[in-house]
Design a protein around this motif. Structure first.
Motif, short mmCIF file in Angstrom:
data_model
loop_
_atom_site.label_atom_id
_atom_site.label_comp_id
_atom_site.label_asym_id
_atom_site.label_seq_id
_atom_site.Cartn_x
_atom_site.Cartn_y
_atom_site.Cartn_z
N ASN A 77 8.34 -13.60 4.10
CA ASN A 77 8.66 -12.19 4.37
C ASN A 77 8.19 -11.26 3.26
O ASN A 77 8.95 -10.41 2.78
N PRO A 78 6.94 -11.39 2.83
CA PRO A 78 6.44 -10.56 1.72
C PRO A 78 6.28 -9.10 2.16
O PRO A 78 5.98 -8.82 3.33
N VAL A 110 -0.63 -5.00 -7.25
CA VAL A 110 0.43 -4.67 -6.29
C VAL A 110 1.72 -5.35 -6.72
O VAL A 110 1.69 -6.39 -7.39
N ARG A 111 2.84 -4.75 -6.34
CA ARG A 111 4.12 -5.42 -6.53
C ARG A 111 4.60 -5.83 -5.14
O ARG A 111 4.49 -5.07 -4.19
N MET A 112 5.11 -7.05 -5.03
CA MET A 112 5.59 -7.54 -3.74
C MET A 112 6.99 -8.09 -3.89
O MET A 112 7.32 -8.70 -4.91
N VAL A 113 7.82 -7.86 -2.86
CA VAL A 113 9.09 -8.58 -2.77
C VAL A 113 8.90 -9.67 -1.71
O VAL A 113 8.16 -9.48 -0.74
N HIS A 122 12.47 -12.60 -4.78
CA HIS A 122 11.62 -12.33 -5.95
C HIS A 122 10.99 -10.96 -5.81
O HIS A 122 10.75 -10.49 -4.71
N GLU A 123 10.70 -10.36 -6.96
CA GLU A 123 9.80 -9.21 -6.98
C GLU A 123 8.80 -9.51 -8.07
O GLU A 123 9.17 -9.86 -9.19
#
Ligand code: NI
Length: 173
Positions: A77-78, A110-113, A122-123
């Motif tokens: 689920n990114p 990019v930053r992803m959760v 995670h982030e």
């Protein structure tokens, strides 16, 4: 563990918006480890679930250098929470579009959760090659291929080539 068959473009399953993963189950763990095995075998640095016919929001990647120990990653689920303004251009390929490599420009970081395979949140910030790979794989979960960033002419030429390749493969089976 077993190798999965990788779907080759064009295929309607590569154009779908995938469903969120509802939870980490033994089946999901098996799928993730099969996807990693399939990715390493190909070999490639990323593989998204729809590429093996599963229309769910997860992908695997490993962008570490060939000489170093493998660093398998599973992202469930990114979602992108931040993109840099500066961009990077890398020559991209895709296991669903074998033998084709083209320049694509994307945000440089990019930053992803996401959730990992233990269901932990995670982030994380991805930079360089990892940023390109993570964005390319996330695109797959929304039915987007790197071809969609190219000109219409190029896209049609590559698609025709892939149709031919699929016919040849089918004939040899
Ligand atoms: Ni791909």
């Amino acid at each position: 563990m077993s190798l999965k068959r990788i779907i080759i473009h064009p295929d309607p399953r590569l154009k779908k918006i995938c469903e969120p993963v509802s939870g980490v189950s033994p089946e999901l763990r098996r799928l993730a480890s099969d996807m990693l095995e399939t990715m390493y075998d190909a070999p490639g640095i990323g593989l998204a679930a729809p590429q093996v016919g599963v229309l769910e929001r997860l992908f695997v990647m490993d962008v570490c250098a060939k000489e170093s120990a493998p660093e398998p990653r599973v992202l469930i689920n990114p979602r992108i929470t931040w993109k840099s303004e500066d961009e990077n251009t890398y020559e991209e390929g895709c296991l669903s579009i074998p033998g084709i490599y083209e320049d694509v420009t994307r945000p440089a970081s990019v930053r992803m959760v996401f959730k990992d395979i233990d269901g932990k949140d995670h982030e994380e910030e991805f930079i360089g090659m990892a940023a390109t790979c993570a964005q390319h794989e996330l695109d797959h979960l929304d039915g987007t291929l790197f071809l969609d960033y190219l000109s219409g002419i190029k896209r049609r030429m590559i698609t025709a080539k892939m149709k031919k390749l699929k016919k040849e493969r089918a004939r040899n089976e």
